[in-house]
Design an enzyme around this catalytic site. Structure first.
Site, PDB file in Angstrom:
ATOM      1  CG  ASN A 259       3.000   4.615   1.874  1.00 22.70           C
ATOM      2  OD1 ASN A 259       3.930   4.227   0.775  1.00 22.70           O
ATOM      3  ND2 ASN A 259       2.524   3.735   2.555  1.00 22.70           N
ATOM      4  CB  THR A 260       4.300  10.384   5.172  1.00 17.41           C
ATOM      5  OG1 THR A 260       2.674  10.072   5.102  1.00 17.41           O
ATOM      6  CG2 THR A 260       4.303  11.958   5.354  1.00 17.41           C
TER       7      THR A 260
ATOM      8  CG  ASN B  61       4.177   1.407   9.749  1.00 15.86           C
ATOM      9  OD1 ASN B  61       3.574   0.863   8.554  1.00 15.86           O
ATOM     10  ND2 ASN B  61       4.044   2.373  10.228  1.00 15.86           N
TER      11      ASN B  61
ATOM     12  CG  PHE C  26      -0.600   9.160   7.115  1.00 18.13           C
ATOM     13  CD1 PHE C  26      -0.318   7.711   7.275  1.00 18.13           C
ATOM     14  CD2 PHE C  26       0.383  10.118   7.748  1.00 18.13           C
ATOM     15  CE1 PHE C  26       0.598   7.222   8.057  1.00 18.13           C
ATOM     16  CE2 PHE C  26       1.441   9.596   8.472  1.00 18.13           C
ATOM     17  CZ  PHE C  26       1.428   8.364   8.870  1.00 18.13           C
TER      18      PHE C  26
ATOM     19  CG  ASN D 217      -0.405   0.777   2.546  1.00 17.35           C
ATOM     20  OD1 ASN D 217      -0.774   1.980   2.601  1.00 17.35           O
ATOM     21  ND2 ASN D 217       0.268  -0.018   3.316  1.00 17.35           N
TER      22      ASN D 217
ATOM     23  CB  SER E 233       3.616   5.863   7.240  1.00 16.79           C
ATOM     24  OG  SER E 233       3.321   5.860   5.937  1.00 16.79           O
TER      25      SER E 233
ATOM     26  CE  LYS F  66       2.516   0.153  13.075  1.00 14.50           C
ATOM     27  NZ  LYS F  66       1.030  -0.026  12.492  1.00 14.50           N
TER      28      LYS F  66
HETATM   29  C1  LIG Z   1      -3.425  -0.761   3.805  1.00 16.26           C
HETATM   30  C2  LIG Z   1      -2.582  -0.632   4.840  1.00 16.26           C
HETATM   31  C3  LIG Z   1      -2.635   0.650   5.554  1.00 16.26           C
HETATM   32  C4  LIG Z   1      -2.087   0.875   6.657  1.00 16.26           C
HETATM   33  N1  LIG Z   1      -2.130   2.175   7.213  1.00 16.26           N
HETATM   34  C5  LIG Z   1      -1.498   2.177   8.420  1.00 16.26           C
HETATM   35  C6  LIG Z   1      -1.837   3.532   9.251  1.00 16.26           C
HETATM   36  O1  LIG Z   1      -2.178   4.522   8.851  1.00 16.26           O
HETATM   37  N2  LIG Z   1      -0.832   3.761  10.274  1.00 16.26           N
HETATM   38  C7  LIG Z   1      -0.249   2.679  10.738  1.00 16.26           C
HETATM   39  O2  LIG Z   1       0.546   2.855  11.628  1.00 16.26           O
HETATM   40  N3  LIG Z   1       0.008   1.689  10.092  1.00 16.26           N
HETATM   41  C8  LIG Z   1      -0.693   1.506   8.883  1.00 16.26           C
HETATM   42  N4  LIG Z   1      -0.502   0.144   8.471  1.00 16.26           N
HETATM   43  C9  LIG Z   1       0.430  -0.821   8.824  1.00 16.26           C
HETATM   44  C10 LIG Z   1      -0.215  -1.912   9.847  1.00 16.26           C
HETATM   45  O3  LIG Z   1      -0.649  -1.276  10.874  1.00 16.26           O
HETATM   46  C11 LIG Z   1       0.634  -2.791  10.133  1.00 16.26           C
HETATM   47  O4  LIG Z   1       1.851  -2.292  10.876  1.00 16.26           O
HETATM   48  C12 LIG Z   1       1.529  -3.639   9.049  1.00 16.26           C
HETATM   49  O5  LIG Z   1       0.714  -3.858   7.803  1.00 16.26           O
HETATM   50  C13 LIG Z   1       2.142  -5.043   9.384  1.00 16.26           C
HETATM   51  O6  LIG Z   1       1.151  -5.994   9.944  1.00 16.26           O
HETATM   52  P1  LIG Z   1       0.305  -7.096   9.097  1.00 16.26           P
HETATM   53  O7  LIG Z   1       1.450  -7.757   8.387  1.00 16.26           O
HETATM   54  O8  LIG Z   1      -0.425  -7.748   9.857  1.00 16.26           O
HETATM   55  O9  LIG Z   1      -0.222  -6.368   8.045  1.00 16.26           O
HETATM   56  C14 LIG Z   1      -1.334  -0.209   7.151  1.00 16.26           C
HETATM   57  C15 LIG Z   1      -1.028  -1.401   6.430  1.00 16.26           C
HETATM   58  C16 LIG Z   1      -1.830  -1.553   5.356  1.00 16.26           C
HETATM   59  C17 LIG Z   1      -1.813  -2.874   4.712  1.00 16.26           C
END
Ligand SMILES: Cc1cc2nc3c(=O)[nH]c(=O)nc-3n(C[C@H](O)[C@H](O)[C@H](O)COP(=O)(O)O)c2cc1C
Length: 343
Positions: free
Chosen positions: A176-177, A245, A114, A110, A174, A216
């Site tokens: 992406n920022t 993350n 934000f 992704n 993140s 985080k």
């Molecule tokens: C589509 C998407 C959007 C995410 N948006 C955020 C976010 O806004 N803030 C954040 O701290 N982590 C965000 N994450 C990260 C997740 O909270 C998590 O840390 C990361 O995906 C690893 O866990 P997982 O393998 O269970 O997905 C996002 C992940 C995905 C897939």
């Protein structure tokens, strides 16, 4: 039943399916349906950061960015729910497409950036929710706030969410920022943590309650960098660390459809990287602050592995997309089966 829902949802574009899922989970929550349709996980209460968690398996940030479906997610059996990342002002995020499923690898890429409706909308949603369990609110900075002024955005969000959150997560990881991840290191990190801790003290006095602060971090760190972060967190007096993350690495998805898309990779391919960070943190922290582990939990046993690596709590995002709510129960059961559950 989730298999059927997944088959239908996966026919839609990832983002349409995401929005529809939030709507459905939200509606199910309002009608009290989710509790009826899902088997409740075993009770496994744990105390972390001075808070009482119904069980150690939480919803990771980013799925319910605006807090639109808090009751719905809670009713699926999560022991805690983290909403956000929220920014001071609403912002659209990156242009679409920006969300990609890689089912062969149980992964997601992704670059949402934000996208969210801003902190005021989120607070209205929190106030409308009936959920009284542990609610984390994850805060970030607006895309157009220069990284040198990021601290202003975090403080503004902290001020606003403080009275409504069980804990607050500071998202500096993140991918992406632009520039955000630079806040994880050196003086930038120390200055940010000091400012947040000072404000936390002031807000504790103002509201008569201390709301824990978690940070985080990203999985793309050397052991030395991870240890340096751990030391800075202890020094600043932070309350918890969330690891991790998404990753910038493309190990495990090379050659797959969408595997080359820009953004953060999550799901199975980030699992070991993320667990390694937890191990390194646990070695350095030696229990001085708790670790919340997230990254690649797609089966119950992966949650138990994170606890065994030194985490006190876990969170799930991608695994929930691929496996549905049954994974929550499986993760709770696997953790309950460990010799020293929930420690
Ligand atoms: C589509 C998407 C959007 C995410 N948006 C955020 C976010 O806004 N803030 C954040 O701290 N982590 C965000 N994450 C990260 C997740 O909270 C998590 O840390 C990361 O995906 C690893 O866990 P997982 O393998 O269970 O997905 C996002 C992940 C995905 C897939």
């Amino acid at each position: 039943m989730y298999n059927l829902a997944r088959e239908l949802l996966f026919k839609l574009s990832p983002e349409t399916s995401h929005e529809l899922s939030i709507d459905l989970i939200g509606a199910g929550g309002r009608l009290g349906l989710n509790r009826v349709l899902t088997k409740t996980p075993a009770s496994l209460p744990v105390q972390v950061m001075g808070l009482e968690f119904a069980n150690p398996v939480g919803l990771a940030a980013g799925l319910d960015k605006n807090g639109d479906a808090i009751d719905g997610f809670a009713q699926l059996g999560f022991g805690f729910v983290e909403i956000g990342t929220v920014t001071p002002r609403p912002q659209p995020g990156n242009p679409k497409p920006r969300l990609f499923r890689l089912p062969e690898a149980e992964a997601i890429i992704n670059r949402m950036g934000f996208n969210n409706l801003g902190v005021d909308h989120l607070l209205a949603r929190v106030q409308a929710a009936r959920y009284r369990g542990v609610l984390g609110i994850n805060i970030g900075k607006n895309f157009d706030t220069p990284v040198e002024r990021a601290v202003d955005d975090y403080l503004l969000c902290l001020d606003k969410v403080y009275a409504h959150a069980s804990y607050v997560t500071v998202n500096v990881s993140s991918p992406n920022t632009p520039g955000l991840r630079s806040l994880q290191f050196g003086d930038s990190l120390r200055q940010l943590l000091d400012a947040l801790r000072q404000r936390q003290e002031a807000l504790t006095a103002l509201h008569g309650k201390r709301v824990p602060l978690a940070i985080k971090i990203a999985p793309d760190m050397s052991d030395e960098e991870t240890i340096e972060v751990a030391r800075a967190l202890v020094e600043a007096g932070m309350d918890a660390v969330i690891a991790t993350n998404t990753t910038l690495s493309r190990d495990g998805v090379k050659g797959l459809e969408w595997g080359d898309e820009a953004g953060g990779l999550s799901g199975a391919p980030v699992r070991d990287k993320s667990t390694h960070i937890v191990q390194v943190l646990a070695g350095e922290l030696a229990g001085r602050l708790p670790i919340i582990a997230v990254g690649g939990i797609t089966e119950g046993r992966h949650a138990a592995e994170k606890i065994a690596a030194g985490a006190s709590l876990v969170q799930i995002y991608s695994g929930f997309i691929y496996k549905g709510p049954a994974l929550i129960r499986q993760a709770v059961d696997a953790i309950a089966g460990l010799p020293r559950a929930g420690v």
